[in-house]
Design a protein around this motif. Structure first.
Motif, mmCIF file in Angstrom:
data_model
loop_
_atom_site.group_PDB
_atom_site.id
_atom_site.type_symbol
_atom_site.label_atom_id
_atom_site.label_comp_id
_atom_site.label_asym_id
_atom_site.label_seq_id
_atom_site.Cartn_x
_atom_site.Cartn_y
_atom_site.Cartn_z
ATOM 1 N N LEU A 158 0.832 -1.206 0.000
ATOM 2 C CA LEU A 158 0.000 0.000 0.000
ATOM 3 C C LEU A 158 0.867 1.257 0.000
ATOM 4 N N LEU A 159 1.902 1.267 0.833
ATOM 5 C CA LEU A 159 2.800 2.422 0.873
ATOM 6 C C LEU A 159 3.500 2.622 -0.471
ATOM 7 N N TRP A 160 3.863 1.508 -1.102
ATOM 8 C CA TRP A 160 4.519 1.616 -2.407
ATOM 9 C C TRP A 160 3.598 2.256 -3.435
ATOM 10 N N PHE A 161 2.314 1.859 -3.434
ATOM 11 C CA PHE A 161 1.350 2.450 -4.356
ATOM 12 C C PHE A 161 1.194 3.949 -4.093
ATOM 13 N N VAL A 162 1.174 4.309 -2.800
ATOM 14 C CA VAL A 162 1.022 5.724 -2.450
ATOM 15 C C VAL A 162 2.199 6.539 -2.977
ATOM 16 N N TYR A 163 3.414 6.057 -2.698
ATOM 17 C CA TYR A 163 4.588 6.805 -3.146
ATOM 18 C C TYR A 163 4.734 6.778 -4.655
ATOM 19 N N ALA A 164 4.379 5.654 -5.274
ATOM 20 C CA ALA A 164 4.443 5.576 -6.731
ATOM 21 C C ALA A 164 3.463 6.559 -7.358
ATOM 22 N N GLY A 173 4.513 13.953 -9.544
ATOM 23 C CA GLY A 173 5.590 14.898 -9.272
ATOM 24 C C GLY A 173 5.467 15.537 -7.904
ATOM 25 N N TYR A 174 4.856 14.809 -6.945
ATOM 26 C CA TYR A 174 4.608 15.369 -5.618
ATOM 27 C C TYR A 174 5.867 15.289 -4.769
ATOM 28 N N ASN A 175 6.160 16.329 -4.034
ATOM 29 C CA ASN A 175 7.326 16.399 -3.155
ATOM 30 C C ASN A 175 6.900 16.091 -1.724
ATOM 31 N N TRP A 176 7.202 14.873 -1.275
ATOM 32 C CA TRP A 176 6.794 14.456 0.063
ATOM 33 C C TRP A 176 7.597 15.212 1.112
ATOM 34 N N GLN A 177 6.895 15.697 2.158
ATOM 35 C CA GLN A 177 7.542 16.458 3.233
ATOM 36 C C GLN A 177 7.019 15.987 4.598
ATOM 37 N N TRP A 178 7.214 14.720 4.872
ATOM 38 C CA TRP A 178 6.718 14.150 6.118
ATOM 39 C C TRP A 178 7.366 14.797 7.346
ATOM 40 N N TYR A 179 8.573 15.307 7.191
ATOM 41 C CA TYR A 179 9.279 15.887 8.336
ATOM 42 C C TYR A 179 8.551 17.109 8.903
ATOM 43 N N ARG A 180 7.632 17.684 8.133
ATOM 44 C CA ARG A 180 6.905 18.862 8.609
ATOM 45 C C ARG A 180 5.639 18.499 9.389
ATOM 46 N N VAL A 181 5.248 17.242 9.370
ATOM 47 C CA VAL A 181 3.982 16.838 9.979
ATOM 48 C C VAL A 181 4.012 16.852 11.513
#
Length: 273
Positions: free
Chosen positions: A34-40, A46-54
């Motif tokens: 599921l996580l792979w599908f989300v990141y894929a 072209g989304y820039n993930w920024q989990w460190y801000r959460v």
């Protein structure tokens, strides 16, 4: 006997460590997929993930003191709305169930009309009607309007659960109560409801899970619950996927905790029954 199981002294079967390991492997593999599908999907956009801000929107520390972030503050509001609505919907469900089983035609007709009206209209429509039409007439606050809408909606479904639990009590219990001179109120209080509680508690807890999920709709009338706080943060930060996934995870933890409590309750009732 299955090679993956072994028998314990009371004759029941429990999965071996190999079976448990395989089950956990499947859970982790499913979560990883599921996580792979989300990141894929995010990469494809072209989304820039920024989990460190959460984390800052969940909590922070100032001078060694824990401070709740806006998401946790919204969670508190969600829990307040859900808790009050749960109590009121249970009381409303009990009253409606008793009316449905009453010998009075008027009580049965009113209860039936309430059920048909609530169950055949969307919760969002009921919420808007109570907030925009009914609340100005009686000066209800946003919180009270949200609680009233959720209580009416969930109470309709809770009433059918309670009615089914009451009907599951053997007829002989009613006859025995009547034979010793108990009135209808005392029969319900001392004989019927304690026995019906065994049948209706697990599905009522499951209904509480639905109530928590439905409470997300109160954000549509500007109550700053978990969902509304998330929308506010997203509008400021554009952390769309990170915030929505975090909010979904919080709801999942709440509902999963209740689901696990339901399972434990069902096992305990089965053992004592």
């Amino acid at each position: 006997m299955d090679a993956c199981n072994y028998l314990i002294p009371d004759g029941s079967s429990r999965p071996s460590w190999k079976r448990l390991a395989f089950d956990w492997f499947r859970v982790l593999a499913t979560a990883g997929l599921l996580l792979w599908f989300v990141y894929a999907g995010g990469a494809g956009l072209g989304y820039n993930w920024q989990w460190y801000r959460v984390p800052r929107y969940l909590y922070s520390f100032a001078e060694g003191h824990f401070l709740a972030g806006p998401l946790l503050e919204g969670l508190v509001v969600t829990l307040r709305v859900s808790a009050v609505s749960l109590v009121l919907s249970s009381l409303l469900g009990l009253i409606t169930a008793v009316c449905r089983l009453s010998g009075s035609f008027a009580a049965r007709a009113i209860a039936r009309g309430y059920l048909e009206l609530i169950r055949n209209t969307p919760l969002l429509v009921q919420l808007f009607f109570i907030y925009f039409v009914f609340s100005p007439m009686v000066d209800l606050s946003r919180f009270a309007s949200a609680v009233l809408a959720l209580s009416l909606f969930e109470g309709a479904y809770a009433s059918e659960i309670i009615r089914a639990g009451i009907l599951a009590v053997p007829q002989g219990q009613w006859e025995a109560s009547k034979s010793i001179g108990l009135g209808r109120y005392r029969t319900y209080r001392h004989v019927v409801l304690p026995q019906a509680l065994r049948h209706m508690t697990p599905p009522l807890v499951s209904q509480a899970v639905s109530l928590i999920k439905d409470s997300a709709l109160v954000s549509t009338i500007a109550i700053y619950d978990l969902t509304m706080k998330g929308q506010e943060i997203i509008a400021e930060t554009y952390l769309v996927f990170e915030l929505w996934f975090t909010i979904a995870a919080i709801y999942l933890m709440l509902t999963l905790s209740l689901s696990l409590a339901t399972q434990a309750m069902e096992k305990r009732l089965a053992l004592t029954g």
